[in-house]
Design a protein around this motif. Structure first.
Motif, PDB file in Angstrom:
ATOM      1  N   GLY A   1      -5.995 -15.110  -2.684  1.00  0.00           N
ATOM      2  CA  GLY A   1      -5.767 -13.931  -1.848  1.00  0.00           C
ATOM      3  C   GLY A   1      -4.295 -13.598  -1.673  1.00  0.00           C
ATOM      4  O   GLY A   1      -3.831 -12.535  -2.096  1.00  0.00           O
ATOM      5  N   PRO A   2      -3.524 -14.503  -1.063  1.00  0.00           N
ATOM      6  CA  PRO A   2      -2.096 -14.214  -0.866  1.00  0.00           C
ATOM      7  C   PRO A   2      -1.332 -14.058  -2.185  1.00  0.00           C
ATOM      8  O   PRO A   2      -0.375 -13.288  -2.256  1.00  0.00           O
ATOM      9  CB  PRO A   2      -1.585 -15.431  -0.076  1.00  0.00           C
ATOM     10  CG  PRO A   2      -2.696 -16.415  -0.026  1.00  0.00           C
ATOM     11  CD  PRO A   2      -3.960 -15.716  -0.346  1.00  0.00           C
ATOM     12  N   SER A   3      -1.781 -14.773  -3.232  1.00  0.00           N
ATOM     13  CA  SER A   3      -1.097 -14.654  -4.521  1.00  0.00           C
ATOM     14  C   SER A   3      -1.269 -13.244  -5.088  1.00  0.00           C
ATOM     15  O   SER A   3      -0.329 -12.655  -5.616  1.00  0.00           O
ATOM     16  CB  SER A   3      -1.630 -15.689  -5.510  1.00  0.00           C
ATOM     17  OG  SER A   3      -1.412 -16.997  -5.029  1.00  0.00           O
ATOM     18  N   LEU A   4      -2.484 -12.713  -4.964  1.00  0.00           N
ATOM     19  CA  LEU A   4      -2.725 -11.350  -5.460  1.00  0.00           C
ATOM     20  C   LEU A   4      -1.944 -10.330  -4.641  1.00  0.00           C
ATOM     21  O   LEU A   4      -1.414  -9.351  -5.188  1.00  0.00           O
ATOM     22  CB  LEU A   4      -4.227 -11.017  -5.403  1.00  0.00           C
ATOM     23  CG  LEU A   4      -5.101 -11.662  -6.482  1.00  0.00           C
ATOM     24  CD1 LEU A   4      -6.573 -11.356  -6.208  1.00  0.00           C
ATOM     25  CD2 LEU A   4      -4.714 -11.172  -7.874  1.00  0.00           C
ATOM     26  N   GLU A   5      -1.852 -10.555  -3.349  1.00  0.00           N
ATOM     27  CA  GLU A   5      -1.105  -9.613  -2.502  1.00  0.00           C
ATOM     28  C   GLU A   5       0.353  -9.561  -2.919  1.00  0.00           C
ATOM     29  O   GLU A   5       0.944  -8.484  -3.052  1.00  0.00           O
ATOM     30  CB  GLU A   5      -1.220 -10.026  -1.024  1.00  0.00           C
ATOM     31  CG  GLU A   5      -2.573  -9.661  -0.428  1.00  0.00           C
ATOM     32  CD  GLU A   5      -2.793 -10.317   0.925  1.00  0.00           C
ATOM     33  OE1 GLU A   5      -1.795 -10.656   1.605  1.00  0.00           O
ATOM     34  OE2 GLU A   5      -3.967 -10.486   1.299  1.00  0.00           O
ATOM     35  N   ARG A   6       0.929 -10.727  -3.144  1.00  0.00           N
ATOM     36  CA  ARG A   6       2.335 -10.773  -3.531  1.00  0.00           C
ATOM     37  C   ARG A   6       2.537 -10.165  -4.931  1.00  0.00           C
ATOM     38  O   ARG A   6       3.495  -9.446  -5.181  1.00  0.00           O
ATOM     39  CB  ARG A   6       2.798 -12.228  -3.511  1.00  0.00           C
ATOM     40  CG  ARG A   6       4.229 -12.396  -3.937  1.00  0.00           C
ATOM     41  CD  ARG A   6       4.590 -13.857  -3.974  1.00  0.00           C
ATOM     42  NE  ARG A   6       5.160 -14.294  -2.709  1.00  0.00           N
ATOM     43  CZ  ARG A   6       5.725 -15.475  -2.532  1.00  0.00           C
ATOM     44  NH1 ARG A   6       5.741 -16.339  -3.526  1.00  0.00           N
ATOM     45  NH2 ARG A   6       6.260 -15.811  -1.390  1.00  0.00           N
ATOM     46  N   PHE A   7       1.600 -10.470  -5.823  1.00  0.00           N
ATOM     47  CA  PHE A   7       1.662  -9.965  -7.202  1.00  0.00           C
ATOM     48  C   PHE A   7       1.614  -8.434  -7.199  1.00  0.00           C
ATOM     49  O   PHE A   7       2.442  -7.751  -7.829  1.00  0.00           O
ATOM     50  CB  PHE A   7       0.473 -10.547  -7.976  1.00  0.00           C
ATOM     51  CG  PHE A   7       0.559 -10.416  -9.473  1.00  0.00           C
ATOM     52  CD1 PHE A   7       1.769 -10.190 -10.118  1.00  0.00           C
ATOM     53  CD2 PHE A   7      -0.586 -10.570 -10.255  1.00  0.00           C
ATOM     54  CE1 PHE A   7       1.833 -10.106 -11.510  1.00  0.00           C
ATOM     55  CE2 PHE A   7      -0.528 -10.487 -11.633  1.00  0.00           C
ATOM     56  CZ  PHE A   7       0.684 -10.243 -12.259  1.00  0.00           C
ATOM     57  N   ALA A   8       0.650  -7.882  -6.460  1.00  0.00           N
ATOM     58  CA  ALA A   8       0.486  -6.426  -6.418  1.00  0.00           C
ATOM     59  C   ALA A   8       1.701  -5.758  -5.781  1.00  0.00           C
ATOM     60  O   ALA A   8       2.183  -4.724  -6.260  1.00  0.00           O
ATOM     61  CB  ALA A   8      -0.793  -6.066  -5.650  1.00  0.00           C
ATOM     62  N   ALA A   9       2.212  -6.366  -4.714  1.00  0.00           N
ATOM     63  CA  ALA A   9       3.373  -5.776  -4.038  1.00  0.00           C
ATOM     64  C   ALA A   9       4.575  -5.743  -4.975  1.00  0.00           C
ATOM     65  O   ALA A   9       5.292  -4.738  -5.062  1.00  0.00           O
ATOM     66  CB  ALA A   9       3.701  -6.575  -2.776  1.00  0.00           C
ATOM     67  N   ALA A  10       4.775  -6.849  -5.722  1.00  0.00           N
ATOM     68  CA  ALA A  10       5.902  -6.896  -6.658  1.00  0.00           C
ATOM     69  C   ALA A  10       5.705  -5.880  -7.777  1.00  0.00           C
ATOM     70  O   ALA A  10       6.651  -5.191  -8.179  1.00  0.00           O
ATOM     71  CB  ALA A  10       6.043  -8.314  -7.227  1.00  0.00           C
TER      72      ALA A  10
END
Lengths: 72, 341
Positions: free
Chosen positions: B139-148
């Motif tokens: 979950g948090p990994s995808l959030e950071r990935f998408a934001a970047a």
């Protein structure tokens, strides 16, 4: 932590630091006689015991006391 | 933008290790973790296709990268997102190579994996966004990935984007203000109390919570640990002298001191002459035993833990620290004295 590079240790947040006399010998001092160096080593560890027995909230330096001064 | 998401056979739902040699394939739209990624990318970007490949095939067959790139092109991709691969080595290598090839082909491309994934070195010019260590942090990994990804797509400089761990190359750009003006502005900002304004962000090492103090060293089990690379003579377990990926443990049972000629430092970051003349200068065993005999400490832990702190990656160093703490805690050690060169 017994270390010589206090600014770096502080920057990365090492909680308890005891300053040492050289990068290549964190627990010694080759300029001393064998006997005095052994005493210095013990002083460093005594200071480390004070450090681990002390409450800290941020990187804190524990300087070895005057008893640790070079006697030779 | 039209986004193609690259994942492995496992996250595509094809199978596990039994399908690790599956050839590259393309499906329309998002599948698996791509659905969440698609939602996080917002309205401006859409995952139009998912390309996946078995981990063994992708990491070991050089031809598979070309096949994957053909599938990506066939979807008219403008942006390629690969992963997150967490700590999976083959998957990380595949994600990095796909992102690197896509970037080289003129697409916007990012990969996501843990900072110590071996794939980090394989991404060429493509940026890598740090993920968690395992899929539990999806979950948090995808959030950071998408934001970047959104910020890279918007043309922002990589250096300012949270979580980008590789390829933070400095890019030339024209600024309306001269260097002198910018320097004076930064100085004025500092005088005004702004302590964070900078053109060169420094890495953030996070925060270490100090352990509570121990009540009484005279009753405590105390450990000696070191990054000074002191090992038995001949370095039987081949500790690296630089960029260590491992740490070692050696017994102190029956030893009163570390005798010269029986122990040596293999640290590659300083002259080891003084250390080898008396290894207790790195690991203060002689003085610690004396204090044990004098009752100043309860007792000394029966092993010392050691690595070489020389060019060690922050990720490896953090892992060593966590493993040491957990090992020592399990053994009932109350305090550790770390010597640092």
């Amino acid at each position: 932590m017994l270390c010589n590079l206090l600014p770096i240790a502080t920057r990365v947040g090492a909680p308890r630091m005891v300053p040492t006399r050289g990068i290549p010998y964190p627990a010694g001092d080759p300029s001393l006689s064998q006997e005095d160096e052994r005493a210095w080593r013990r002083t460093l560890l005594e200071t480390a015991l004070v450090a681990v027995s002390t409450h800290v909230t941020q990187p804190t330096v524990f300087t070895p006391g005057p008893a640790a001064a070079k006697s030779g | 933008m039209r986004v193609v998401h690259y994942i492995n056979q496992f996250f595509a739902g094809i199978g596990g290790e039994d399908s690790a040699s599956a050839p590259p394939e393309r499906r329309d739209g998002a599948i698996g973790p791509g659905r969440r990624l698609d939602a996080l990318l917002g309205d401006e970007h859409t995952v139009v296709a998912t390309v996946f490949c078995g981990d063994d095939r992708a990491a070991s067959d050089p031809a598979s990268l070309d096949e994957i790139m053909q599938l990506i092109r066939s979807a008219d991709a403008e942006m390629v997102l690969a992963g997150p691969a967490f700590s999976s080595g083959r998957y990380g290598v595949a994600c990095a190579r796909v992102a690197g090839a896509a970037q080289a082909a003129g697409l916007i491309a990012l990969a996501s994996m843990a900072a110590d994934n071996p794939g980090v070195a394989e991404a060429g010019a493509a940026p890598i966004v740090e993920s968690g260590e395992t899929a539990r942090q999806m979950g948090p990994s995808l959030e950071r990935f998408a934001a970047a990804a959104r910020r890279v797509a918007a043309g922002e400089a990589l250096a300012g984007i949270e979580g980008v761990i590789a390829s933070t190359r400095r890019l030339n750009r024209l600024d309306a203000r001269s260097a002198a003006e910018r320097a004076v502005d930064l100085a004025l900002a500092r005088f005004d109390g702004d302590k964070t304004a900078t053109e060169i962000p420094q890495p953030d090492f996070g925060h270490v919570h100090p352990a509570p103090p121990i009540d009484n060293p005279r009753e405590a089990l105390i450990a000696l640990v070191s990054e000074g690379a002191v090992v038995p003579m001949g370095n039987p377990d081949r500790l690296e002298s630089a960029r260590a990926h491992k740490w070692l443990r050696y017994s102190l049972e029956g030893l009163d001191r570390l005798a010269p000629g029986e122990y040596q430092s293999v640290h590659g970051g300083f002259s080891t002459v003084a250390a080898n003349a008396d290894p207790n200068r790195i690991l203060p065993l002689d003085a610690a035993r004396e204090m044990e005999r004098d009752g100043r400490i309860g007792s000394l832990y029966q092993e010392y833990l050691v690595t070489a702190g020389n060019g060690t990656s922050v990720a490896d160093a953090q892992r060593f620290g966590v493993e040491w703490a957990s090992e020592l805690r399990r053994a009932g050690v109350r305090a550790a004295i770390l010597t640092s060169t």
